[in-house]
Every structure is written in C-alpha cells, then in structure tokens.
Design a protein around this motif. Structure first.
Motif, PDB file in Angstrom:
ATOM      1  N   LYS A  40       0.917  -1.319   0.063  1.00  0.00           N
ATOM      2  CA  LYS A  40       0.064  -0.150  -0.017  1.00  0.00           C
ATOM      3  C   LYS A  40       1.030   1.379   0.164  1.00  0.00           C
ATOM      4  N   ASN A  41       0.463   2.292  -0.422  1.00  0.00           N
ATOM      5  CA  ASN A  41       0.969   3.730  -0.296  1.00  0.00           C
ATOM      6  C   ASN A  41       2.240   3.817  -1.043  1.00  0.00           C
ATOM      7  N   PHE A  42       2.147   3.566  -2.389  1.00  0.00           N
ATOM      8  CA  PHE A  42       3.110   3.712  -3.373  1.00  0.00           C
ATOM      9  C   PHE A  42       2.965   4.513  -4.512  1.00  0.00           C
ATOM     10  N   LEU A  43       4.128   4.711  -5.262  1.00  0.00           N
ATOM     11  CA  LEU A  43       3.888   5.870  -6.492  1.00  0.00           C
ATOM     12  C   LEU A  43       3.915   4.884  -7.614  1.00  0.00           C
ATOM     13  N   VAL A  44       3.055   5.229  -8.673  1.00  0.00           N
ATOM     14  CA  VAL A  44       3.170   4.613  -9.932  1.00  0.00           C
ATOM     15  C   VAL A  44       3.401   5.783 -10.673  1.00  0.00           C
ATOM     16  N   ILE A  45       4.777   5.639 -11.521  1.00  0.00           N
ATOM     17  CA  ILE A  45       5.192   6.654 -12.318  1.00  0.00           C
ATOM     18  C   ILE A  45       5.622   5.979 -13.686  1.00  0.00           C
ATOM     19  N   ASN A  46       5.856   6.867 -14.743  1.00  0.00           N
ATOM     20  CA  ASN A  46       6.425   6.449 -16.111  1.00  0.00           C
ATOM     21  C   ASN A  46       7.503   5.851 -15.839  1.00  0.00           C
ATOM     22  N   ASN A  47       7.499   4.632 -16.684  1.00  0.00           N
ATOM     23  CA  ASN A  47       8.937   3.860 -16.593  1.00  0.00           C
ATOM     24  C   ASN A  47       9.912   4.505 -17.666  1.00  0.00           C
ATOM     25  N   LYS A  48      11.246   4.480 -17.243  1.00  0.00           N
ATOM     26  CA  LYS A  48      12.108   4.957 -17.994  1.00  0.00           C
ATOM     27  C   LYS A  48      12.339   4.260 -19.487  1.00  0.00           C
ATOM     28  N   THR A  49      12.977   4.701 -20.443  1.00  0.00           N
ATOM     29  CA  THR A  49      12.841   4.075 -21.822  1.00  0.00           C
ATOM     30  C   THR A  49      14.088   3.188 -21.886  1.00  0.00           C
ATOM     31  N   SER A  50      15.040   3.217 -21.023  1.00  0.00           N
ATOM     32  CA  SER A  50      16.302   2.311 -21.386  1.00  0.00           C
ATOM     33  C   SER A  50      16.521   1.490 -20.024  1.00  0.00           C
ATOM     34  N   TYR A  51      17.067   0.432 -20.074  1.00  0.00           N
ATOM     35  CA  TYR A  51      17.763  -0.402 -18.908  1.00  0.00           C
ATOM     36  C   TYR A  51      16.325  -0.763 -18.270  1.00  0.00           C
ATOM     37  N   LYS A  52      15.494  -1.104 -18.563  1.00  0.00           N
ATOM     38  CA  LYS A  52      14.174  -2.018 -18.035  1.00  0.00           C
ATOM     39  C   LYS A  52      14.324  -3.022 -17.534  1.00  0.00           C
ATOM     40  N   VAL A  53      13.935  -3.729 -16.540  1.00  0.00           N
ATOM     41  CA  VAL A  53      13.766  -5.109 -16.358  1.00  0.00           C
ATOM     42  C   VAL A  53      12.872  -5.653 -17.115  1.00  0.00           C
ATOM     43  N   PHE A  54      11.684  -5.177 -17.340  1.00  0.00           N
ATOM     44  CA  PHE A  54      10.597  -5.491 -18.193  1.00  0.00           C
ATOM     45  C   PHE A  54      10.027  -4.474 -19.006  1.00  0.00           C
ATOM     46  N   SER A  55       9.491  -4.613 -20.290  1.00  0.00           N
ATOM     47  CA  SER A  55       9.052  -3.734 -20.951  1.00  0.00           C
ATOM     48  C   SER A  55       7.445  -3.385 -20.707  1.00  0.00           C
ATOM     49  N   HIS A  56       7.358  -2.509 -19.589  1.00  0.00           N
ATOM     50  CA  HIS A  56       6.159  -1.892 -18.982  1.00  0.00           C
ATOM     51  C   HIS A  56       5.941  -0.602 -19.025  1.00  0.00           C
ATOM     52  N   LYS A  57       4.886   0.060 -19.165  1.00  0.00           N
ATOM     53  CA  LYS A  57       4.718   1.560 -19.540  1.00  0.00           C
ATOM     54  C   LYS A  57       4.955   2.202 -17.951  1.00  0.00           C
ATOM     55  N   PHE A  58       4.829   1.409 -16.997  1.00  0.00           N
ATOM     56  CA  PHE A  58       4.694   2.192 -15.610  1.00  0.00           C
ATOM     57  C   PHE A  58       5.791   1.439 -14.605  1.00  0.00           C
ATOM     58  N   LEU A  59       5.968   2.086 -13.549  1.00  0.00           N
ATOM     59  CA  LEU A  59       7.003   1.630 -12.826  1.00  0.00           C
ATOM     60  C   LEU A  59       6.272   1.833 -11.256  1.00  0.00           C
ATOM     61  N   ILE A  60       6.491   0.659 -10.354  1.00  0.00           N
ATOM     62  CA  ILE A  60       6.102   1.083  -8.919  1.00  0.00           C
ATOM     63  C   ILE A  60       7.273   1.610  -8.104  1.00  0.00           C
ATOM     64  N   PHE A  62       8.480   2.799  -4.345  1.00  0.00           N
ATOM     65  CA  PHE A  62       8.410   2.857  -3.054  1.00  0.00           C
ATOM     66  C   PHE A  62       8.765   4.111  -2.464  1.00  0.00           C
ATOM     67  N   THR A  63       8.080   4.647  -1.382  1.00  0.00           N
ATOM     68  CA  THR A  63       8.307   5.750  -0.738  1.00  0.00           C
ATOM     69  C   THR A  63       8.446   5.444   0.824  1.00  0.00           C
ATOM     70  N   GLN A  64       8.466   6.362   1.389  1.00  0.00           N
ATOM     71  CA  GLN A  64       8.562   6.494   3.003  1.00  0.00           C
ATOM     72  C   GLN A  64       7.239   5.928   3.440  1.00  0.00           C
ATOM     73  N   GLN A  65       6.161   6.191   2.884  1.00  0.00           N
ATOM     74  CA  GLN A  65       4.749   5.747   3.444  1.00  0.00           C
ATOM     75  C   GLN A  65       4.430   4.535   2.863  1.00  0.00           C
ATOM     76  N   THR A  66       5.143   3.815   1.935  1.00  0.00           N
ATOM     77  CA  THR A  66       4.923   2.424   1.524  1.00  0.00           C
ATOM     78  C   THR A  66       4.954   1.608   2.862  1.00  0.00           C
ATOM     79  N   VAL A  67       3.854   0.455   2.738  1.00  0.00           N
ATOM     80  CA  VAL A  67       3.571  -0.258   3.710  1.00  0.00           C
ATOM     81  C   VAL A  67       3.487  -1.867   2.925  1.00  0.00           C
TER      82      VAL A  67
END
Length: 75
Positions: A40-60, A62-67
């Motif tokens: 819970k409590n994470f950010l969903v941001i645009n994924n970078k265009t290079s050096y991706k683990v998987f080809s997915h549009k978004f990246l999860i 974690f923040t200080q509030q992530t549980v």
C-alpha cells in the motif's frame, strides 16, 4: 541509485519496481522471493525508456509511506 526488482501481480503480470537507496534499509529484510505481499501507499510513475527489467509503461516506486504486509494463506 536504488534497488530495482520486479513484482508479479495476481494476474501474473510483471512490473518494474524501484526502491530509492535511502529507503532500502526499511524494506530489505521484509522482502523475500516467492512470498505474497499486500503493498500500500506507493507511487506509479512512467517507466524509463532504457535499462528496464521488463517492457512495461509504468514503474512502481516505494516511498517512506509504503507499507508491505506478508499475506498468510491457510490451507
């Protein structure tokens, strides 16, 4: 700098995940391969265009509030 990993959701879709270096200590002892978590409590941001683990549009991210809670299943 930080920790990049991937998560597999309930529908078996893989997603890139990033834990910034200053938050790694908060989560590294609680994350283990093959375990199911509720996150819970994470950010969903645009994924970078290079050096991706998987080809997915978004990246999860974690923040200080992530549980994270380990899910326990009864058989």
């Amino acid at each position: 700098m930080g920790l990049e990993l991937f998560l597999i959701d309930q529908k078996e879709q893989q997603s890139n995940t990033f834990i910034p270096a200053n938050h790694i200590a908060c989560y590294e002892d609680d994350l283990n391969a093959g375990v199911v978590y509720k996150i819970k409590n994470f950010l969903v941001i645009n994924n970078k265009t290079s050096y991706k683990v998987f080809s997915h549009k978004f990246l999860i991210q974690f923040t200080q509030q992530t549980v994270i809670d380990q899910k326990v299943y009864k058989s």
